[in-house]
Scaffold this motif. Structure first.
Motif, PDB file in Angstrom:
ATOM      1  N   CYS A   5      59.840  24.082 -25.417  1.00  0.00           N
ATOM      2  CA  CYS A   5      59.319  22.893 -24.846  1.00  0.00           C
ATOM      3  C   CYS A   5      58.668  21.708 -25.915  1.00  0.00           C
ATOM      4  CB  CYS A   5      58.186  23.252 -23.688  1.00  0.00           C
ATOM      5  SG  CYS A   5      57.290  21.764 -23.233  1.00  0.00           S
ATOM      6  N   GLU A   6      59.460  20.756 -26.145  1.00  0.00           N
ATOM      7  CA  GLU A   6      58.788  19.892 -27.010  1.00  0.00           C
ATOM      8  C   GLU A   6      57.606  19.171 -26.787  1.00  0.00           C
ATOM      9  OE1 GLU A   6      62.191  17.993 -29.440  1.00  0.00           O
ATOM     10  OE2 GLU A   6      63.011  18.219 -27.314  1.00  0.00           O
ATOM     11  N   SER A   7      57.008  19.578 -25.731  1.00  0.00           N
ATOM     12  CA  SER A   7      55.592  18.929 -25.445  1.00  0.00           C
ATOM     13  C   SER A   7      54.554  19.976 -25.709  1.00  0.00           C
ATOM     14  CB  SER A   7      55.359  18.569 -24.022  1.00  0.00           C
ATOM     15  OG  SER A   7      54.283  18.072 -23.696  1.00  0.00           O
ATOM     16  N   CYS A   8      54.490  21.269 -24.887  1.00  0.00           N
ATOM     17  CA  CYS A   8      53.331  22.167 -25.254  1.00  0.00           C
ATOM     18  C   CYS A   8      53.860  23.336 -26.167  1.00  0.00           C
ATOM     19  CB  CYS A   8      52.967  22.599 -23.923  1.00  0.00           C
ATOM     20  SG  CYS A   8      53.977  23.849 -23.041  1.00  0.00           S
ATOM     21  N   PHE A   9      55.169  23.406 -26.582  1.00  0.00           N
ATOM     22  CA  PHE A   9      55.696  24.396 -27.298  1.00  0.00           C
ATOM     23  C   PHE A   9      55.885  25.833 -26.847  1.00  0.00           C
ATOM     24  CE2 PHE A   9      53.676  21.053 -29.928  1.00  0.00           C
ATOM     25  CZ  PHE A   9      54.924  20.353 -30.755  1.00  0.00           C
TER      26      PHE A   9
END
Ligand code: JHZ
Length: 408
Positions: free
Chosen positions: A49-53
């Motif tokens: 997830c490129e937002s929360c990893f």
């Protein structure tokens, strides 16, 4: 089922960085009578997830298919028995648990962890969806609810047994698809100053030790800390302590609460800083890992082919779920591995999913004259090498795959 957005933050920016192909669920061991039937295979592709990893799988096999009858038990390993005993002893001591306090274990398996709490006269309750294992636990005197843990089930438990002082969940949170429902269930069931203790294989170790074989359908999430801080914070809870554990190739134990009496320890910030140093929030880290996995596959296949050309006999050691991922991903079957030995009685007499290699009790290794044993349960290398002293003295060798390919 395919999820479209991140299990924790809801972002749709899920970047697939490694595909291991399609294969059957790795604990789907087959009976002889089922060998002729077509096995269902499912894609195995892992995303960041490129937002929360949060590292996670998009493809979800219905949990009932994987967990209603479960063949994995940790209790045949002396390493795991020692680990669970220390786990229970530490919690009872450090959190001053009193006789009669309720401890609920989520994913309680055959009740092994709870037996150590029971010895200390605590009130115990297991929750596990596998009916075969719930049965074994009940026979051992471990009260077990045979179901998945959800907010709904937590309400029933609270009504019947009251609030829990401690909730434990070892090697099960990565299996849970709806992590928010899990967090809500825990929050509901914990007493005001209760604690949740979870343990799971650590993503940093997975990447550094190249243990790609722990990526499989059962494990929907591969945790670093940042996404977990986010998850629990969003439900009014906090992670207040973190301890590194050696089991399963490197794990973390997290202590979580909704109470303000526990102050956040330095360990929390230290681990976050450590992860920053390891570039856990950088896609490049994952792409590099994927490259290393492909190199490993080539090396292992070449190595085994050379041994076969020299007419060497190879068997497998430990019919671990991760072993089945390795075998299916590298397309290693019974043309290379004669059989696998394993300590779990439920697996013996069955065949590995996808590759159809027969599984026998461990005693067969010493009686037989194989040259090499491919150590599929590499996380138990110390315990297994010690146990198989005689095989090694007679010239038997182990092929260890993780963290590096080597012969012992
Ligand atoms: P082991 C399991 O994965 C499943 P697996 C699960 N999904 C999970 O999350 C991880 O654990 C953490 C055998 N063995 O524990 C027993 C011997 O034969 O690495 C097991 O079949 N002799 C819940 O299946 C296998 O090896 C021995 O002396 O990858 C080990 O499996 C020992 C110690 C083990 O987990």
């Amino acid at each position: 089922m395919k999820i479209k957005s991140c299990r924790i933050c809801g972002s749709e920016k899920l970047y697939p960085f490694l595909s291991l192909g399609s294969m059957p669920p790795p604990n789907g061991f087959l009976l002889k009578k089922d060998l002729g039937k077509t096995e269902k295979v499912y894609p195995l592709s892992v995303c960041l997830c490129e937002s929360c990893f949060l590292v996670q799988l998009k493809d979800v096999i219905p949990a009932k298919i994987m967990f209603n009858n479960y063949l994995y038990i940790p209790s045949t390993s002396t390493t795991m028995l020692g680990h669970f005993k220390n786990f229970a002893d530490e919690i009872v001591r450090d959190f001053n648990l009193k006789k009669g306090d309720l401890v609920v274990d989520i994913g309680s398996n055959d009740g092994t962890l709870l037996t150590f709490f029971k010895e200390q006269e605590l009130n115990i309750l297991g929750v596990d969806p596998a009916s075969n294992l719930a049965q074994v636990a009940k026979l051992k005197g471990i009260n077990t609810i045979n179901d998945f843990f959800t907010l709904g089930v937590s309400k029933i438990i609270k009504k019947i047994y009251g609030s829990a002082q401690v909730i434990t969940a070892t090697n099960v949170v990565p299996h849970i698809n709806d992590l928010h429902d899990f967090a809500l269930g825990v929050k509901n069931l914990l007493s005001t100053d209760g604690i949740l203790v979870i343990e799971f294989p650590y993503l940093v170790d997975l990447l550094e030790k190249n243990s790609f074989d722990t990526i499989y359908h059962e494990h929907l999430s591969y945790f670093s800390l940042k996404p977990l801080f986010k998850l629990f914070r969003s439900h009014g809870m906090k992670i207040f302590d973190i301890k590194k554990q050696n089991v399963h190739g490197g794990s973390l134990r997290l202590f979580i609460t909704k109470s303000s009496i526990y102050k956040i320890k330095n360990s929390a910030n230290e681990f976050l800083a450590f992860e920053k140093l390891k570039s856990i929030d950088n896609l490049k880290t994952y792409l590099n890992f994927a490259d290393r996995v492909l190199v490993f596959k080539k090396n292992l296949i070449n190595f085994l082919e050379k041994l076969k050309k020299r007419k060497k006999r190879i068997v497998g050691y430990g019919a671990a779920a991760k072993g089945n991922v390795l075998l299916n991903f590298c397309k290693i079957g019974s043309e290379t591995i004669d059989y696998i030995v394993d300590s779990i009685p439920f697996k013996q007499g069955r065949f590995t999913p996808g590759t159809h290699i027969p599984i026998y009790p461990e005693g067969r290794l010493e009686k037989d004259r194989s040259d090499y044993a491919l150590l599929l349960a590499w996380n138990f290398a110390d315990e297994i090498l010690k146990k198989q002293k005689k095989y090694r003295q007679k010239g038997g060798k182990f092929i260890v795959t993780t963290p590096q390919l080597k012969i012992i």
